[in-house]
Design a protein around this motif. Structure first.
Motif, PDB file in Angstrom:
ATOM      1  N   VAL A  31      45.698 -43.166-109.918  1.00 35.10           N
ATOM      2  CA  VAL A  31      44.382 -43.735-109.589  1.00 35.10           C
ATOM      3  C   VAL A  31      43.780 -44.433-110.804  1.00 35.10           C
ATOM      4  O   VAL A  31      43.247 -45.555-110.686  1.00 35.10           O
ATOM      5  N   MET A  32      43.858 -43.805-111.962  1.00 37.72           N
ATOM      6  CA  MET A  32      43.265 -44.381-113.163  1.00 37.72           C
ATOM      7  C   MET A  32      43.948 -45.690-113.555  1.00 37.72           C
ATOM      8  O   MET A  32      43.304 -46.619-114.054  1.00 37.72           O
ATOM      9  N   LYS A  33      45.247 -45.760-113.330  1.00 37.36           N
ATOM     10  CA  LYS A  33      45.964 -46.996-113.646  1.00 37.36           C
ATOM     11  C   LYS A  33      45.575 -48.106-112.672  1.00 37.36           C
ATOM     12  O   LYS A  33      45.346 -49.254-113.072  1.00 37.36           O
ATOM     13  N   GLU A  34      45.476 -47.752-111.389  1.00 43.31           N
ATOM     14  CA  GLU A  34      45.138 -48.745-110.369  1.00 43.31           C
ATOM     15  C   GLU A  34      43.687 -49.201-110.462  1.00 43.31           C
ATOM     16  O   GLU A  34      43.387 -50.387-110.316  1.00 43.31           O
ATOM     17  N   GLU A  35      42.780 -48.247-110.719  1.00 43.12           N
ATOM     18  CA  GLU A  35      41.350 -48.556-110.682  1.00 43.12           C
ATOM     19  C   GLU A  35      40.810 -49.074-112.016  1.00 43.12           C
ATOM     20  O   GLU A  35      39.930 -49.933-112.039  1.00 43.12           O
ATOM     21  N   LYS A  36      41.318 -48.528-113.139  1.00 42.00           N
ATOM     22  CA  LYS A  36      40.759 -48.861-114.453  1.00 42.00           C
ATOM     23  C   LYS A  36      41.784 -49.461-115.420  1.00 42.00           C
ATOM     24  O   LYS A  36      41.417 -49.881-116.517  1.00 42.00           O
ATOM     25  N   ASN A  37      43.055 -49.440-115.020  1.00 47.94           N
ATOM     26  CA  ASN A  37      44.145 -49.935-115.872  1.00 47.94           C
ATOM     27  C   ASN A  37      44.189 -49.239-117.230  1.00 47.94           C
ATOM     28  O   ASN A  37      44.370 -49.871-118.264  1.00 47.94           O
ATOM     29  N   ILE A  38      43.973 -47.918-117.231  1.00 46.07           N
ATOM     30  CA  ILE A  38      44.103 -47.146-118.455  1.00 46.07           C
ATOM     31  C   ILE A  38      45.074 -45.989-118.232  1.00 46.07           C
ATOM     32  O   ILE A  38      45.239 -45.494-117.115  1.00 46.07           O
ATOM     33  N   ASP A  39      45.737 -45.599-119.313  1.00 47.71           N
ATOM     34  CA  ASP A  39      46.787 -44.594-119.261  1.00 47.71           C
ATOM     35  C   ASP A  39      46.297 -43.273-119.851  1.00 47.71           C
ATOM     36  O   ASP A  39      45.312 -43.239-120.593  1.00 47.71           O
ATOM     37  N   PRO A  40      47.002 -42.179-119.557  1.00 49.62           N
ATOM     38  CA  PRO A  40      46.618 -40.884-120.116  1.00 49.62           C
ATOM     39  C   PRO A  40      46.910 -40.796-121.604  1.00 49.62           C
ATOM     40  O   PRO A  40      47.814 -41.467-122.113  1.00 49.62           O
ATOM     41  N   ASN A  41      46.146 -39.969-122.307  1.00 54.14           N
ATOM     42  CA  ASN A  41      46.436 -39.695-123.717  1.00 54.14           C
ATOM     43  C   ASN A  41      47.027 -38.296-123.841  1.00 54.14           C
ATOM     44  O   ASN A  41      47.277 -37.618-122.840  1.00 54.14           O
ATOM     45  N   VAL A  42      47.255 -37.859-125.057  1.00 52.10           N
ATOM     46  CA  VAL A  42      47.938 -36.588-125.295  1.00 52.10           C
ATOM     47  C   VAL A  42      47.199 -35.406-124.683  1.00 52.10           C
ATOM     48  O   VAL A  42      47.812 -34.402-124.289  1.00 52.10           O
TER      49      VAL A  42
END
Length: 386
Positions: free
Chosen positions: A310-321
């Motif tokens: 969802v975060m990639k599709e909606e905000k184009n951001i990836d998870p961090n550590v």
């Protein structure tokens, strides 16, 4: 009248940048980050290679010496780290008397500072003495965290076994029983991936304190204080608290989209440096998947993957550590409010490595300040002030 920044000749402040973003304050040989490519290396070694093949003790040596140890050097370091795990009685007494409702990071900050009182080399500023103190701090930090967690839960403090790695002994002291091979290796990987990360807020704090020629205990105490802030450490705690608050049949996609619509922050995503996938999160993602299956909490991992999508599709951001480390810690039975303290336990090696580097080529940190307040005010006696 107040100064308007638009009326100031900023050519005399060529490096003015809020948050020091993009400003190079130090040079270092400890780690390299390529935010655009999503790459991280410690003294030349890729983080994924170290996480898969190395041990935390090897990484400590690497950060302190900028090379990997041979077998004799590693054996000697392991022996020293093992011998130095005990805490002074004054620190143990403090942990026993500390408010059990205190934040673990607050207790860790105080206890680490107290270690200086019993260190005979505390004011010795040579590289050799500072390295010995760095080893002692790295050895004793896990004991502090485990001891306080035992005390606050009404349990007896478990002394270090002194017969295995830092990862093994930490879990042993925390739980009162010897951990299995898988749990030990998982903790070891967590420590490796959190050991060092360039010029972050707490490392900057550590080097700034070192630059005054304060002792290493003062510098890492300040670093712990910096890491305690929720904008630096603590994101994995927030991630886990969010997941724990949900019912297992929650529609996680709808939940996350709802938070985004309300403009609420989703912790564990995005990074000040990385513009792509955090390289530390890749291996932790696999650990999270395996561990969640092992402890029958697979829904946590499934939720995590759904949130990533969802975060990639909606905000184009990836998870961090922090995002996947939350699931890993929780699957190991560790309570969320300990996560940042374990982060500090790992980062002690990186902080002390930067302290040693700063000490070797030191200059007092003294940035400039742009004043934007009132000027030329008339002073009136207190009796005549309205």
């Amino acid at each position: 009248m107040a100064i308007n920044i638009n009326d100031i000749d900023l050519s005399q402040y060529p490096y003015l940048d809020k948050g020091l973003e993009g400003i190079v304050a130090f040079s270092s040989r400890k780690s390299k980050i390529d935010g655009a490519k999503g790459e991280l290396s410690y003294a030349g070694y890729d983080i994924d290679t170290l996480a898969r093949n190395s041990t935390f003790e090897e990484v400590c040596f690497l950060l302190w010496h900028e090379r990997l140890p041979n077998k004799q050097e590693l054996d000697e370091l392991n022996a020293t780290l093992t011998a130095e795990r005990d805490l002074p009685e004054t620190v143990l007494n403090y942990l026993r008397s500390a408010n059990p409702k205190s934040e673990p990071m607050a207790v860790l900050r105080t206890a680490v500072s107290m270690l200086a009182d019993d260190d005979e080399e505390v004011l010795e500023m040579s590289h050799e003495a500072s390295l010995r103190k760095s080893i002692r701090l790295t050895a004793k930090t896990p004991t502090i965290i485990a001891a306080f967690d035992r005390v606050r839960n009404g349990k007896e403090i478990v002394a270090p076994s002194k017969k295995n790695s830092i990862a093994f002994d930490f879990l042993y002291m925390l739980n009162g029983e010897e951990p299995g091979e898988n749990a030990t290796r998982t903790m070891d990987v967590l420590l490796i991936t959190h050991a060092e990360h360039g010029m972050n807020a707490s490392t900057f704090t550590c080097r700034s304190i070192c630059a005054t020629l304060a002792d290493v205990h003062a510098a890492v105490t300040g670093a712990i204080g910096s890491l305690k802030g929720p904008l630096h450490g603590g994101a994995n705690t927030a991630v886990m608290n969010m997941l724990k608050s949900l019912d297992p049949d929650t529609d996680i996609v709808a939940f996350i989209k709802g938070k985004l619509e309300r403009k609420e922050k989703i912790m564990g995503f995005g990074h000040r440096v990385y513009k792509t996938y955090d390289p530390r999160a890749k291996f932790l993602r696999l650990l999270a998947q395996d561990l969640s299956k092992e402890v029958d909490m697979e829904y946590l991992y499934e939720w995590s993957e759904a949130i990533v999508k969802v975060m990639k599709e909606e905000k184009n951001i990836d998870p961090n550590v922090d995002f996947f480390s939350a699931t890993v810690y929780y699957s190991m039975g560790i309570e969320p409010d300990l996560y940042t303290a374990i982060f500090a336990m790992a980062r002690m090696s990186g902080w002390t490595a930067h302290y040693l580097e700063q000490l070797g080529n030191n200059r007092l940190i003294r940035p400039r300040l742009l004043y934007l307040g009132e000027t030329d005010l008339e002073y009136f006696p207190v009796e005549s002030r309205s």
